[in-house]
Design an enzyme around this catalytic site. Structure first.
Site, PDB file in Angstrom:
ATOM      1  CG  ASP A   1      -2.170   0.927   0.922  1.00 48.32           C
ATOM      2  OD1 ASP A   1      -2.088   1.775   0.009  1.00 48.32           O
ATOM      3  OD2 ASP A   1      -3.186   0.812   1.634  1.00 48.32           O
TER       4      ASP A   1
HETATM    5  C1  NOJ Z   1      -4.023   3.993  -0.020  1.00 47.43           C
HETATM    6  C2  NOJ Z   1      -5.182   3.082   0.117  1.00 47.43           C
HETATM    7  O1  NOJ Z   1      -5.146   2.409   1.361  1.00 47.43           O
HETATM    8  C3  NOJ Z   1      -5.273   2.055  -0.995  1.00 47.43           C
HETATM    9  O2  NOJ Z   1      -6.452   1.339  -0.863  1.00 47.43           O
HETATM   10  C4  NOJ Z   1      -5.181   2.732  -2.328  1.00 47.43           C
HETATM   11  O3  NOJ Z   1      -5.292   1.779  -3.369  1.00 47.43           O
HETATM   12  C5  NOJ Z   1      -3.883   3.488  -2.420  1.00 47.43           C
HETATM   13  N1  NOJ Z   1      -3.815   4.480  -1.351  1.00 47.43           N
HETATM   14  C6  NOJ Z   1      -3.699   4.176  -3.771  1.00 47.43           C
HETATM   15  O4  NOJ Z   1      -4.593   5.204  -3.908  1.00 47.43           O
END
Ligand code: NOJ
Length: 743
Positions: A272
């Site tokens: 993430d």
């Molecule tokens: C953080 C989020 O937790 C995740 O779900 C997302 O895909 C990414 N940012 C990218 O935007």
């Protein structure tokens, strides 16, 4: 391995043999690319970042980009990548295609409420087609985290509290995104997230630590991920938080042992955002070199980075002996294999002209409308107030009723507000000249105490209307309601109040909404309450005082049209709740599948001041038909472990109108080597039945439904036992029979 796979592998290996360690690290690095105006605001991490990313692209040191959705920009950046990389390897564009790109579908929790894997698959196929046409090859979706605490804002992105429903929805989404296989035309790679346990954040506070028992992990939180892997997902995203004391992004157990070892996942794992970097702030890794080395060793193949990636330090990690180059190569192999399979090495550019046509395809809007119709959940309908029978005048009340941005929900960025149908638009269009439709917001929008990080995007936060006179507007709304035959009141949460970093300490309707509702109800005009939400809200007053309540969620681009279809009876509602709806925040988490424990006779009275049962149970929802269940039978009443028993039940629409019903099957194990939940969903089917029509449905129950993870033996077991079967329209179903296993 097929010939095709061998060819892919040979191509990938030939590339790896020619790559430097820095180039390999580059292929494993993904950057956000935001063209935002420069900002001095604290936390404005993205400003000035495009120049840095373009420099890295020109050196061939970027594997993937996220947040680029304009096909012309995709081509421009791709050209930099292909020309900057001496091997000509293009970047893979990824994005949060959570519920549509241009055509916005209902939010994921709404899609789950349809209990209709077919419509879910179709919806994500539309999202995939639009994304692929725009040059995006990979969705950071579906979010398959089980969520049992509605204070956590990301409950809106998942399929609710239940692992069986969650697994079915996860698999349907992966099929929708990817089609038959990775690289299918018009489809994109799915990236189920966040592995694993993210939904159980302590106190419902996003990003906080998670502590889950062995039994909860295997029986509840992991099954949707397993289903997504079995459906062929090409990617998995890690989670931000610590799981039982180990950061998920550095967890060898999760990534190497469970995901790859036990389940045989052969795609690639992305972290993430900043999660590898943050292994330091977790107090886990010593520095960025250590963080990169430990993430790759644990099983992370690609780092999602805002800037200053830890993976830029991988060459040093190898030199220092912290990481084996063969381990690095295995990650590069997984990433390049995905690129080859997605056709990126042969066709890195996108057809900008075609993108315009695909993004405006009316067939996509039709799918979104059907999905929104099927997601709506009718919670109350006293005196058959719905469907509306030719009212002469309709008052539409509430600021959310005419908000184009809010009806789309969170996690959308490429929407077109001009083509978005609000509830007010939908009612006006459907009523035509047949009814007078008058609108009043009644109150101004409510705001978050702390702003959302997504408020940096245009039109995300609600704007305060200029010159709004609170008393006069409330009075106008009440007058409109008084003068109308029916009042439709749209209330809920503004979309920036739900989603990532949108946890709440209360479930009350924000702002002056309850007071507005009470004032409208006091007029005596029949009221239909339409709830726009991604989590359960405190509806105790409404559940007693408002005759009709329809949960419309954030229904998307065609939301208003679909809501009108349901309200006027052009289609019947048939969605069911994918979570137990609490009465009050003090009750959470409240789930239907709890173990029986001590004093079961009083399980609805665990608090002295409020019932401890939900306001509406899991699986609940009404329709315009009325359904009865009968003839619950088994093809045998005794099986051995490993065998299958088939349950049959007849569903009859005993009402006067056609309707939709989701027939549900629950099991309870009476005794065994562990205490098991009082109910567990193990089958469901959505059917449409004409008035008076009956249908007999069959549900096979085999090892997959009967086994569970036993925390004592740390293995899957099927106990010798008696199993009670319950069939009905929600998790309180009473029609029952039983069979024995292994006796
Ligand atoms: C953080 C989020 O937790 C995740 O779900 C997302 O895909 C990414 N940012 C990218 O935007």
């Amino acid at each position: 391995m097929s010939v095709h796979s061998t060819e892919v592998a040979e191509r990938v290996d030939a590339l790896i043999a020619r790559m430097s360690v820095a180039e390999k690290a580059g292929q494993l690095t993904q950057y956000f690319y935001f063209n935002l105006p420069p900002s001095d605001e604290p936390g404005a991490v993205f400003s000035g970042q495009p120049a840095m990313v373009e420099t890295a692209l020109a050196k061939g040191e970027v594997g993937s980009l996220l947040f680029v959705t304009d096909p012309a920009e995709v081509n421009r950046l791709q050209r930099l990548a292909v020309e900057g990389n001496r091997h000509g390897i293009g970047v893979l564009f990824g994005f949060d295609v959570v519920h549509g790109l241009r055509t916005i579908l209902p939010v994921p929790i709404a899609m789950a409420a349809s209990w209709d894997p077919g419509v879910i698959e179709q919806g994500q196929a539309v999202a995939a087609r639009e994304a692929r046409a725009a040059g995006i090859g990979w969705a950071f979706a579906p979010m398959v985290d089980i969520a049992r605490d509605p204070r956590w804002g990301r409950v809106v992105e998942g399929a609710g509290e239940d692992p069986y429903l969650g697994a079915a929805v996860a698999a349907a989404q992966v099929r929708g995104f990817q089609g038959d296989s990775l690289g299918s035309p018009d489809r994109i790679m799915a990236g189920p997230k966040h592995f694993a346990g993210y939904g159980a954040a302590l106190g419902g506070r996003d990003y906080d630590e998670v502590n889950l028992s062995d039994s909860e992990l295997w029986n509840v939180y992991l099954p949707p991920f397993k289903a997504a892997v079995e459906a062929g997902a090409g990617n998995i995203m890690t989670a931000y938080m610590d799981l039982n004391g180990i950061p998920a992004t550095g967890s060898h157990w999760l990534l190497a042992e469970v995901l790859r070892g036990t389940w045989g996942f052969d795609g690639f794992v992305v972290s993430d955002a900043q999660a590898v970097h943050n292994l330091r702030t977790h107090g886990f890794a010593a520095d960025l070199t250590d963080a990169g080395a430990r993430a790759v060793s644990a099983g992370v193949d690609m780092e999602m980075a805002v800037g200053d990636p830890a993976f830029a330090h991988l060459p040093q990690a190898i030199e220092a002996g912290l990481l084996d180059e063969e381990v690095l190569d295995a990650s590069v192999r997984r990433v390049l294999t995905a690129k080859v399979r997605m056709g990126l090495l042969d066709q890195p550019y996108v057809d900008e002209e075609r993108a315009r046509t695909v993004l405006s395809d009316p067939a996509h809007r039709a799918v979104a409308r059907t999905a929104a119709q099927r997601s709506a959940v009718l919670l109350r309908n006293e005196g058959d107030l719905l469907p509306l029978t030719s009212p002469g005048s309709i008052a539409v009340i509430g600021p959310l009723a005419d908000s184009r941005r809010d009806i789309l929900g969170p996690w959308v960025f490429d929407f077109d507000l001009d083509e978005t149908v609000t509830v007010l638009d939908g009612i006006r269009n459907r009523a035509g000249d047949g009814a007078e439709v008058r609108y009043a917001p009644g109150i101004r929008p409510a705001h978050r105490t702390f702003p959302s990080m997504f408020d940096m995007f245009a039109s995300n936060a609600p704007a305060d209307p200029a010159g709004f006179d609170d008393d006069a507007e409330l009075a106008r709304a009440v007058t409109l309601a008084r003068e109308a035959d029916v009042a439709l009141v749209v209330l809920g949460e503004w979309q920036n109040m739900i989603g990532e970093a949108a946890s709440r300490s209360s479930l009350e309707l924000p702002g002056g909404q309850l007071a507005l509702l009470q004032a409208v109800v006091a007029t005596g005009t029949p009221v239909v309450l339409l709830i726009m939400n991604g989590r359960p809200l405190d509806l105790r007053w409404a559940a007693e005082n408002v005759p009709a309540i329809l949960d419309i969620w954030y229904p998307g681009t065609q939301g208003g049209a679909a809501v009108a279809d349901v309200l006027f009876g052009d289609v019947a509602p048939g969605g069911k709740l994918p979570f137990s709806w609490p009465r009050t925040v003090g009750q959470v988490p409240v789930i239907y599948s709890h173990t029986i424990s001590h004093d079961p006779g009083n399980q609805g009275r665990r608090y002295w001041d409020e019932a401890s049962t939900p306001l509406y149970p899991f699986g609940y929802g009404l329709s315009y038909g009325r359904f009865e269940y009968s003839d619950l039978t088994l093809d045998r009443d005794q099986i051995q472990a490993g065998q299958t028993v088939t349950v049959s039940v007849t569903v009859t629409n005993a009402g006067r109108r056609a309707g939709d019903e989701v027939a549900q099957l629950y099991l309870r194990q009476r005794y065994g080597s562990a205490s098991r939940p009082s109910r567990e969903l193990k089958g469901f089917q959505r059917v449409t039945l004409a008035a008076g029509e009956s249908r007999t449905l069959r549900f096979p129950l085999g090892p997959g439904e009967l086994r569970y993870w036993n925390a004592a033996t740390r293995d899957w077991v099927i106990d010798t036992t008696t199993i009670d079967v319950f069939a009905g329209g929600d998790s309180t179903a009473e029609l029952t029979t039983s069979f024995t296993v292994g006796c």
